[in-house]
Motif scaffolding. Structure first.
Motif, PDB file in Angstrom:
ATOM      1  N   CYS A 133      -8.356  18.957 -10.673  1.00  0.00           N
ATOM      2  CA  CYS A 133      -9.397  17.980 -10.333  1.00  0.00           C
ATOM      3  C   CYS A 133      -9.052  16.665 -11.012  1.00  0.00           C
ATOM      4  N   THR A 134      -9.687  15.591 -10.584  1.00  0.00           N
ATOM      5  CA  THR A 134      -9.420  14.281 -11.168  1.00  0.00           C
ATOM      6  C   THR A 134      -9.927  14.174 -12.603  1.00  0.00           C
ATOM      7  N   CYS A 178     -16.888  19.582 -13.710  1.00  0.00           N
ATOM      8  CA  CYS A 178     -17.281  18.171 -13.606  1.00  0.00           C
ATOM      9  C   CYS A 178     -17.636  17.729 -12.182  1.00  0.00           C
ATOM     10  N   ARG A 179     -17.558  18.642 -11.238  1.00  0.00           N
ATOM     11  CA  ARG A 179     -17.900  18.384  -9.830  1.00  0.00           C
ATOM     12  C   ARG A 179     -16.950  17.409  -9.122  1.00  0.00           C
ATOM     13  N   ALA A 180     -15.782  17.167  -9.681  1.00  0.00           N
ATOM     14  CA  ALA A 180     -14.793  16.298  -9.045  1.00  0.00           C
ATOM     15  C   ALA A 180     -14.066  17.071  -7.940  1.00  0.00           C
ATOM     16  N   PRO A 181     -13.523  16.379  -6.948  1.00  0.00           N
ATOM     17  CA  PRO A 181     -12.789  17.061  -5.882  1.00  0.00           C
ATOM     18  C   PRO A 181     -11.467  17.644  -6.389  1.00  0.00           C
ATOM     19  N   PHE A 182     -10.984  18.671  -5.697  1.00  0.00           N
ATOM     20  CA  PHE A 182      -9.732  19.328  -6.064  1.00  0.00           C
ATOM     21  C   PHE A 182      -8.564  18.799  -5.258  1.00  0.00           C
ATOM     22  N   GLU A 183      -7.375  18.913  -5.859  1.00  0.00           N
ATOM     23  CA  GLU A 183      -6.110  18.720  -5.179  1.00  0.00           C
ATOM     24  C   GLU A 183      -5.294  19.982  -5.436  1.00  0.00           C
ATOM     25  N   VAL A 239      -9.543  23.615   0.614  1.00  0.00           N
ATOM     26  CA  VAL A 239      -9.572  22.936  -0.679  1.00  0.00           C
ATOM     27  C   VAL A 239     -10.469  21.695  -0.644  1.00  0.00           C
ATOM     28  N   ASP A 240     -10.607  21.065   0.515  1.00  0.00           N
ATOM     29  CA  ASP A 240     -11.484  19.892   0.624  1.00  0.00           C
ATOM     30  C   ASP A 240     -12.963  20.256   0.507  1.00  0.00           C
TER      31      ASP A 240
END
Length: 65
Positions: free
Chosen positions: A27-28, A14-19, A6-7
Motif C-alpha cells: 500500500c502507499t 491505513c485504508r490506502a489502495p494496494f499495488e 486488487v483494485d
C-alpha cells in the motif's frame, strides 16, 4: 487472478489502495502483505491478542495487624 481484484482491496491498517508486485501486496502507506504459493493473501494483522487489565471480581477483606 488476484490482479483482477486488487483494485477492490484496501489496506486494513491505513485504508490506502494496494499495488501488486512480486508476490506481495503493497500500500502507499508502506504496509505489505505476502501472497501465498496458493495465491491467497491474509489481511489479518499478526499483532496477537491484546490483554486489558480488569478489576478483580471479588475483593479480599483487609486483615488488621
Amino acid at each position: 487472478m488476484l490482479s483482477a481484484v486488487v483494485d477492490l482491496l484496501c489496506c486494513p491498517v491505513c485504508r490506502a489502495p494496494f499495488e501488486c508486485a512480486d508476490r506481495t501486496l503493497w500500500c502507499t502507506g508502506g504496509h505489505s502483505f505476502d501472497i501465498s504459493k496458493q495465491g491467497y493473501v491474509s489481511l489479518l494483522g499478526g499483532g496477537g491478542a491484546v490483554f486489558v487489565r480488569t478489576p478483580p471480581r471479588c475483593s479480599v477483606p483487609e486483615q488488621d495487624s
